[in-house]
Design an enzyme around this catalytic site. Structure first.
Site, short mmCIF file in Angstrom:
data_model
loop_
_atom_site.label_atom_id
_atom_site.label_comp_id
_atom_site.label_asym_id
_atom_site.label_seq_id
_atom_site.Cartn_x
_atom_site.Cartn_y
_atom_site.Cartn_z
N ASN A 1 0.87 -1.18 0.00
CA ASN A 1 0.00 0.00 0.00
C ASN A 1 0.91 1.22 0.00
O ASN A 1 1.49 1.56 1.03
CB ASN A 1 -0.89 -0.01 1.25
CG ASN A 1 -1.69 1.28 1.38
OD1 ASN A 1 -1.80 2.05 0.43
ND2 ASN A 1 -2.27 1.52 2.55
N LYS B 1 0.13 4.23 -0.25
CA LYS B 1 -0.51 5.41 0.32
C LYS B 1 -0.26 6.63 -0.61
O LYS B 1 -0.13 6.44 -1.82
CB LYS B 1 -0.02 5.68 1.74
CG LYS B 1 -0.08 4.44 2.64
CD LYS B 1 0.03 4.81 4.08
CE LYS B 1 0.24 3.56 4.90
NZ LYS B 1 -0.09 3.74 6.29
N HIS C 1 -9.61 1.25 4.68
CA HIS C 1 -8.35 1.45 5.40
C HIS C 1 -8.63 2.40 6.58
O HIS C 1 -9.44 3.32 6.47
CB HIS C 1 -7.30 2.05 4.46
CG HIS C 1 -5.92 2.03 5.06
ND1 HIS C 1 -5.52 2.95 6.00
CD2 HIS C 1 -4.87 1.19 4.87
CE1 HIS C 1 -4.27 2.67 6.36
NE2 HIS C 1 -3.85 1.61 5.68
N GLU D 1 -7.11 4.83 7.65
CA GLU D 1 -6.91 6.25 7.35
C GLU D 1 -8.13 6.84 6.65
O GLU D 1 -8.44 8.01 6.79
CB GLU D 1 -5.63 6.42 6.52
CG GLU D 1 -4.39 6.18 7.39
CD GLU D 1 -3.17 5.66 6.65
OE1 GLU D 1 -3.14 5.72 5.42
OE2 GLU D 1 -2.25 5.17 7.33
N GLU E 1 -5.73 -4.92 10.45
CA GLU E 1 -4.72 -3.88 10.63
C GLU E 1 -5.01 -3.11 11.92
O GLU E 1 -5.82 -2.17 11.92
CB GLU E 1 -4.76 -2.89 9.46
CG GLU E 1 -4.44 -3.51 8.12
CD GLU E 1 -3.78 -2.50 7.19
OE1 GLU E 1 -2.68 -2.77 6.72
OE2 GLU E 1 -4.38 -1.43 6.96
N GLY F 1 2.09 2.26 10.56
CA GLY F 1 3.03 3.37 10.39
C GLY F 1 3.76 3.76 11.66
O GLY F 1 4.43 4.79 11.70
N SER G 1 3.01 -2.23 10.32
CA SER G 1 4.45 -2.29 10.57
C SER G 1 5.04 -3.67 10.30
O SER G 1 6.01 -4.07 10.94
CB SER G 1 4.79 -1.81 11.99
OG SER G 1 4.41 -0.45 12.13
#
Ligand code: PEP
Length: 247
Positions: free
Chosen positions: A9, A11, A94, A96, A165, A171, A209
């Site tokens: 991904n 991003k 996701h 985010e 996730e 991250g 991560s």
């Protein structure tokens, strides 16, 4: 045996020049992996990446999709548009997108349905925040998020990929331990089994991560069928090491 899936991904990273260097390095090193490989790239780079990846073992994905088919939805991209670029996967839900764009469980489920109806495999993300984990709500949260997707997609649920996730691991460099990840994956697998006789073939990815150093132990867990990789997918050598661990 089910092949694992390693999906990058990117991003909101990359440029025409950077993408070319990255993909060429990946293509030079990937060989014939024993797992499936994909990169989910910013939509503006789909044409470039489609051309660079043509005929290769690395498949193409996007990072979001509209829940609508077409029409007056300024800024949105439909699954049919994505499909024109030979897309195999699209990430939906996701954290985010849930966090910064207010995406609800229902919207995520509708996006998954729209992708499936166009022949694109949605990678549906679920995961708890640190506060939710510390309050002991991890299972409730991920089950609620997945339940919406199961409810909306019915028997088609066996066609999705699910990515667990944990938000606190994305991250941050702070991965879930292999045991923590497996524990949640087992919960999700049981939920999928209750919903579909074909649940065993659904790929359950871990994301948060995952890197060259911890991939092996995460990927060796019984219910972890691959990884959704953010930061480490931007460095060819790290991504290739993760692919090798999954092969
Ligand atoms: C992600 O964004 O899906 C992700 C897993 O990121 P990272 O690997 O950087 O934690």
């Amino acid at each position: 045996m089910k092949k694992k899936l390693i999906a990058g991904n990117w991003k909101m990273n990359g440029s025409l020049a950077v993408n070319e260097v990255l993909l060429k390095a990946m293509l030079a090193g990937v060989g014939r992996p024993g797992c499936q490989v994909a990169v989910c790239v910013p939509a503006v780079y789909l044409a470039q990446c489609q051309a660079l990846l043509a005929g290769s073992v690395i498949e193409l994905g996007a990072q979001d999709v509209s829940s609508h088919e077409s029409g007056a939805y300024t800024g949105e991209i439909s699954p049919a548009m994505l499909k024109e670029f030979g897309l195999r996967y699209v990430i939906v839900g996701h954290s985010e997108r849930r966090q910064y764009h207010g995406e609800t469980d229902e919207l995520v489920a509708a996006k998954a349905q729209r992708a499936l109806s166009t022949g694109i495999t949605p990678i549906v993300c679920v995961g708890e925040t640190l506060a939710e984990r510390e309050a002991g709500h991890t299972e409730d949260v991920v089950k609620r998020q997945l339940a919406a997707v199961i409810h909306t997609n019915g028997h088609c649920i066996s066609e999705v990929v699910v990515a667990y996730e944990p938000v606190w691991a994305i991250g941050t460099g702070l991965s879930a331990t292999a045991e923590q990840a497996q524990q949640v994956h087992a919960v999700l697998r049981a939920q999928l089994k209750a919903a579909s006789p074909n649940a065993d073939r659904i790929k359950l990815l871990y994301g948060g991560s995952m890197n060259a150093a911890n991939a092996q132990s995460l990927l060796s867990q019984a219910d972890i069928d691959g990884g959704l990789i953010g930061g480490a997918s931007l460095k060819a050598s790290d991504f290739l090491t993760i692919i090798a661990a999954a092969s």
